[in-house]
Every structure is written in structure tokens, then in C-alpha cells.
Scaffold this motif. Structure first.
Motif, short mmCIF file in Angstrom:
data_model
loop_
_atom_site.label_atom_id
_atom_site.label_comp_id
_atom_site.label_asym_id
_atom_site.label_seq_id
_atom_site.Cartn_x
_atom_site.Cartn_y
_atom_site.Cartn_z
N ARG A 167 0.83 -1.20 0.00
CA ARG A 167 0.00 0.00 0.00
C ARG A 167 0.86 1.25 0.00
N LEU A 168 0.21 2.35 -0.19
CA LEU A 168 0.88 3.64 -0.27
C LEU A 168 1.27 4.13 1.12
N ASN A 169 2.48 4.65 1.24
CA ASN A 169 2.89 5.29 2.48
C ASN A 169 2.26 6.66 2.63
N GLY A 170 2.22 7.16 3.87
CA GLY A 170 1.80 8.53 4.09
C GLY A 170 2.84 9.51 3.59
N PHE A 184 13.30 -10.77 -2.14
CA PHE A 184 13.29 -12.22 -2.11
C PHE A 184 12.08 -12.81 -2.82
N GLN A 185 12.33 -13.59 -3.83
CA GLN A 185 11.38 -14.48 -4.52
C GLN A 185 10.31 -13.77 -5.34
N PHE A 186 9.73 -12.67 -4.82
CA PHE A 186 8.61 -12.02 -5.49
C PHE A 186 8.82 -10.51 -5.56
N TRP A 187 8.30 -9.89 -6.63
CA TRP A 187 8.18 -8.44 -6.65
C TRP A 187 7.17 -8.04 -5.57
N LYS A 188 7.38 -6.85 -5.00
CA LYS A 188 6.39 -6.26 -4.12
C LYS A 188 5.61 -5.21 -4.90
N LYS A 189 4.32 -5.14 -4.64
CA LYS A 189 3.46 -4.21 -5.36
C LYS A 189 4.00 -2.78 -5.28
N PHE A 191 6.92 -1.63 -5.24
CA PHE A 191 8.05 -1.34 -6.13
C PHE A 191 7.58 -0.84 -7.50
N LEU A 192 6.33 -1.12 -7.84
CA LEU A 192 5.84 -0.94 -9.20
C LEU A 192 4.99 0.31 -9.39
N HIS A 193 4.91 1.11 -8.35
CA HIS A 193 4.15 2.37 -8.41
C HIS A 193 5.09 3.55 -8.21
N PRO A 194 4.89 4.64 -8.93
CA PRO A 194 5.87 5.74 -8.91
C PRO A 194 6.05 6.40 -7.55
N GLU A 195 4.98 6.49 -6.76
CA GLU A 195 5.10 7.16 -5.46
C GLU A 195 6.03 6.44 -4.51
N THR A 196 6.07 5.11 -4.59
CA THR A 196 6.90 4.31 -3.68
C THR A 196 8.09 3.67 -4.38
N GLY A 197 7.92 3.29 -5.64
CA GLY A 197 8.99 2.61 -6.36
C GLY A 197 10.26 3.43 -6.48
N ARG A 198 10.14 4.75 -6.42
CA ARG A 198 11.33 5.60 -6.55
C ARG A 198 12.29 5.41 -5.38
N PHE A 199 11.81 4.86 -4.26
CA PHE A 199 12.69 4.61 -3.12
C PHE A 199 13.48 3.31 -3.27
N ALA A 200 13.02 2.43 -4.14
CA ALA A 200 13.63 1.10 -4.26
C ALA A 200 14.82 1.06 -5.21
N GLY A 201 14.96 2.06 -6.10
CA GLY A 201 16.04 2.03 -7.08
C GLY A 201 15.85 0.87 -8.04
N LYS A 202 16.93 0.27 -8.44
CA LYS A 202 16.88 -0.88 -9.35
C LYS A 202 16.64 -2.15 -8.53
N VAL A 203 15.60 -2.87 -8.89
CA VAL A 203 15.19 -4.04 -8.11
C VAL A 203 15.72 -5.32 -8.75
N SER A 204 16.32 -6.18 -7.92
CA SER A 204 16.71 -7.52 -8.35
C SER A 204 15.95 -8.53 -7.49
N VAL A 205 15.25 -9.45 -8.14
CA VAL A 205 14.50 -10.48 -7.42
C VAL A 205 15.38 -11.71 -7.30
N LEU A 206 15.70 -12.08 -6.05
CA LEU A 206 16.58 -13.22 -5.79
C LEU A 206 15.74 -14.45 -5.44
#
Length: 505
Positions: A167-170, A184-189, A191-206
Motif C-alpha cells: 500500500r501507499l505510504n503517508g 526475495f522471490q517475489f516483486w512487491k506491489k 516497487f511498481l508504483h511511482p510514489e513508492t517505487g522511486r525509493f527502491a532504485g533498481k530491483v533484483s528479485v533473488l
């Protein structure tokens, strides 16, 4: 790839522990090992790691990573909140293992001000994982704020601390700003939205080998579009086929001064493989279209704008690029939709025309595809506060109208009438240029003409669009690449895709 919420991620961990069987501390070691191996391969030019560990299992991952990186020859320091050393059971085990290594120093958060960070230092965030349920405050808020100010490379383990997975942060929430996230194992929702994904940088799923039986049987409505999905959809071309087997695609668009849009859409339809491709455009674009696209056939739809769209049987229409919204064009589009029963692709000004009257939405044939950018979506369905709300509204409208909605964004979302969401993870910011949407319209129209289902055409289309853009960015840079460069890379994507499809057989 399935996207699971936090609840199902926890269940996947527990199911693996109970059924593999494997102990929880061994599963933690497995996750930490994969992180350490990724860091070792990608960060060889760095010599020093400072790892910030929390009290939960994310901190346990951090302690294990510290030990493993030290054993690989790196300088490693660890920071904890010494005022609260009440660790989870597995985390405490890994904390004790770190304390037994004389070469790893353990500092308190308060000592960060006197600590020396240099250009060879990487900060690793292992403070909070997906279990976070509330806003970060106190010492943890302060340390994250301090870390965000330090100008070195940063890696988050599983999820940037402070971010909610589903969900979206405040707006006032404190979130660690990572350059890379090793999840780990799965993308998190999130990571895929601009408001929150910008904090994750480049994502690697291990892949940490969570139990496949659980993954296969557990239902979700959220997916990322990956190679596995694409290879199930893609149909290599039959050697004995002819142009009649690959459908008729008609691109309708263009108006005085906007002929380039219909050129781009038609060219991308040709490159994507439709058997016969037509441009319906005003006569002012005749010379441009016939000169630039000799492979496509021209149908006059008006003088300076579209004033007539003739229905043609066994033909797929993609309507909108450069279309304009004047009254003659509006009347032509609405009359066409009233007589059309088969799915169509609507984009750009076709959507702007439909947005003029809420009754027009009900004229869109079932299983059609619309491809709005955020502003077009707002005109069609109303304003939303953020991309999470926009997605929820799109789910309602896709079901209500029984259509497929492509929400164009950094990670474009495909919403099906059944309520399934497919996030595209190909593509890059080089697509943030006029004309990029036009070529997507052409691609999807071409695939629909080739007898892919609406769902298959839209999933393959957005993936192909993004993949071609990634190839173009590698060759020309995100800044310099143009939509025509993306079109020219479609063939290279098909070469790669055919090779993979053949190999899979």
C-alpha cells in the motif's frame, strides 16, 4: 511471476519451513547467501560495507550478510540500536555470530556522526522488512534520515526500510532511499508504483527457493509480465503461412499537422507482423504516408481531418494517433463505434473524444483495449489521488465495461475484465517522449489482427514495446533515443524471442 501480498509471503516462508523441511535460521542463511553473492559480483570495486540492522528478521539477514561479506575479504562494520537489543530468535543467533568475529565492529546508531564514509563505502539497509505495520519513529526515523543524506551507494535488503509492501505510504513517512533493492522471490506491489517505487532504485528479485507447490496453488490477481508468461503467449510464425494468415490491421488517425503520429503507429504495426496493414488518414497525409510507408495501403478518411471511418469485416482497428477532436471526427468515431461489434484499440484523441460524454463509454465493444496515460484516464473516469487509487478505479471500470485497460506509467499496468493486474517490467524513461504511445497502439493492433486474444495481444504488446525501448536505450541512450529507434528494435526483440521459443521446445 505472481506478486504476493505480505500475508502470503509469510505463508510461503512457513510452508517452506514445514514442508521442505528447512529451519527458519537456514532459510535466513539461504536468503543472506544470495544477497552476499549478488553484492560480491556487482560491487567488486567497493571495499567497505556498513550494514544497518534492525531487531527483526530483516536485521538477521543483515547480520548474516555482514559475516559472509567479511569472509569474502571485505571490510564490514555493523550499526544497531544499542538501546534496544531485543532481537527475534533467529536474528539474535546471527547477531551473536557477528560479535564473535573480531574483525567486524558493532556501532550504535548515535555513532554515525563520527563515522567516516568514503566513495568506496556501500551502505546496506537491513532495518525493517515487509512486516512493518506502522510509521517509523524515534531512533530509527533519525538514522534513516541521516543515511538518506549520505552520498554513497545504498542497497536495501528485501524492501527499503519504512516502505509498506502492499500500500501507499503517508506523505510524511520516512523511507530509506536505495539505489538497489535485493528482494526475495517475489516483486512487491509497492516497487511498481511511482510514489513508492522511486525509493527502491533498481530491483533484483533473488530466488531463495521457496516451496513451488505453495507458489503454484496460491491464487493472486497480481502478476509481473516476465519471460515465462511471454513464452506461453508468443506464437512463432508458421513457415507455410501467407499474408492472409496474419490478419488485417487498420490504423485510423492523423490530422493536419499530426500525420507523424499515424506514420509511427502504422510503421510499428508493420514491424509487429500484421499480414496486411492500412492507414486511414486525411488526404493531406497521403504523400507522407505513401512515401514513408510503401508497405502500407492508404485509405482516405477526410481532407484535413478524419470525417469517415468505414467498418470492414475481419479487420482490427487501432484508432486515435493524431486524430484530433473536432466535431466531424467525433461524429465519425461515434458512428463507427455504434456499428462495431469486434474489439478495437483506442488511444490518444479517440479516448479524448470518448471522454466528452459518459454515454460514449458504453459504445466501446467488449474485449476492446484502451491505452490511456494518467491524464487521459482522468478525463475518462475521474480524478484519483495517486496511482494506487487509479489502479483500483481501473479495475472497477474494466469489469464494468468488459474491456482491457492499459495504464501507461513507468511500470505500465494491464487490467483485465476479470480483475487481474499485469505489471510490465520492461521499458525505461526514454519512452517519456511524444510518439511512444502511438507505436504501442500500432503494436497491439497488429497482434490483435494476428489472432492473439485481447489479453494476449495487450500483454505481449506492452512487453514488446518496453523491450524494444530497452534495446534502443542501450544503443542510443535514454535521452537521445526516439520512437523511431524503438520501432527499429522490434525486429531484434523478435529475433531474441524466436530463439528463446525454439530453445524452450
Amino acid at each position: 511471476m505472481k506478486i504476493f501480498d505480505v500475508q502470503n509471503i509469510r505463508k510461503a516462508d512457513l510452508f517452506t519451513i514445514e514442508n521442505e523441511p528447512v529451519s527458519s535460521i537456514s532459510l535466513m542463511e539461504r536468503a543472506a547467501h544470495n544477497c552476499a553473492e549478488w553484492i560480491f559480483e556487482k560491487c567488486k570495486n567497493h571495499t567497505k560495507f556498513t550494514i544497518f540492522c534492525g531487531n527483526g528478521n530483516n536485521g538477521g539477514d543483515g547480520f548474516a550478510i555482514a559475516r559472509m561479506l567479511y569472509m569474502k575479504g571485505f571490510d564490514v562494520d555493523v550499526f544497531i540500536n544499542k538501546e534496544n537489543e531485543k532481537f527475534s530468535d533467529d536474528t539474535f543467533i546471527n547477531f551473536k555470530r557477528v560479535k564473535e568475529i573480531p574483525g567486524i565492529s558493532v556501532f550504535d546508531f548515535s555513532e554515525i556522526k563520527s563515522y567516516h564514509f568514503n566513495e568506496k563505502t556501500i551502505i546496506i539497509d537491513a532495518l525493517f522488512g515487509t512486516g512493518l505495520s506502522g510509521k517509523i519513529e524515534g531512533a530509527y526515523q533519525k538514522i534513516i534520515e541521516d543515511l538518506n543524506e549520505i552520498k554513497v551507494s545504498k542497497i536495501s535488503i528485501d524492501i527499503p526500510s519504512g516502505m509498506f509492501a502492499d500500500r501507499l505510504n503517508g506523505k510524511s513517512d520516512t523511507i530509506f532511499k536505495a539505489d538497489f533493492t535485493l528482494t526475495f522471490q517475489f516483486w512487491k506491489k509497492a516497487f511498481l508504483h511511482p510514489e513508492t517505487g522511486r525509493f527502491a532504485g533498481k530491483v533484483s528479485v533473488l530466488d531463495i527457493n521457496l516451496n513451488k507447490e505453495f507458489t503454484d496453488k496460491t491464487q493472486t490477481n497480481y502478476f509481473t509480465i516476465d519471460d515465462e508468461i511471454i513464452l506461453k503467449i508468443f506464437k512463432p510464425r508458421n513457415e507455410f503461412s501467407h499474408k492472409g494468415n496474419h490478419g488485417k490491421a487498420v490504423i485510423v488517425g492523423g490530422s493536419y499537422g499530426k500525420i507523424g503520429a499515424v506514420v509511427l503507429a502504422t510503421k510499428s504495426a508493420l514491424k509487429t507482423g500484421s499480414g496486411l496493414t492500412f492507414s486511414v488518414a486525411p488526404s493531406c497525409g497521403y504523400i507522407i504516408l505513401q512515401t514513408s510507408l510503401p508497405e502500407a495501403m492508404f485509405i482516405e478518411g477526410g481532407e484535413k481531418s478524419i470525417s469517415n471511418i468505414e467498418k470492414v469485416e475481419n479487420t482490427v482497428f487501432g484508432i486515435g494517433p493524431g486524430l484530433g477532436t473536432e466535431n466531424l471526427t467525433e461524429n465519425a468515431l461515434i458512428q463507427f463505434l455504434k456499428n462495431q461489434n469486434e474489439p478495437v484499440v483506442l488511444d490518444a484523441d479517440a479516448l479524448n473524444i470518448v471522454s466528452k460524454n459518459s454515454d460514449y463509454l458504453n459504445l466501446i465493444p467488449e474485449n476492446s483495449i484502451i491505452t490511456p496515460h494518467p491524464k487521459e484516464f482522468e478525463r475518462l473516469f475521474g480524478r484519483t489521488e495517486n496511482s494506487f487509487e487509479r489502479l483500483d478505479l481501473a479495475k472497477l471500470k474494466a469489469e464494468e465495461l468488459q474491456i482491457y485497460i492499459v495504464l501507461k506509467d513507468h511500470h505500465t499496468q494491464v487490467i483485465t475484465p476479470e480483475g487481474n493486474i499485469f505489471y510490465n517490467i520492461t521499458g525505461n524513461s526514454g519512452l517519456a517522449k511524444g510518439g511512444s504511445g502511438d507505436i504501442l497502439t500500432g503494436m497491439i493492433t497488429s497482434l490483435l489482427a494476428q489472432k492473439y486474444s485481447s489479453e494476449e495481444a495487450v500483454i505481449l504488446g506492452v512487453w514488446l514495446h518496453g523491450k524494444a525501448a530497452d534495446f534502443a536505450a542501450e544503443k542510443y541512450s535514454k535521452e537521445a533515443m526516439q520512437p523511431t529507434d524503438v520501432i527499429n528494435e522490434i525486429g531484434n526483440v523478435f529475433l531474441q524471442l524466436n530463439k528463446k521459443a525454439t530453445t524452450e521446445l
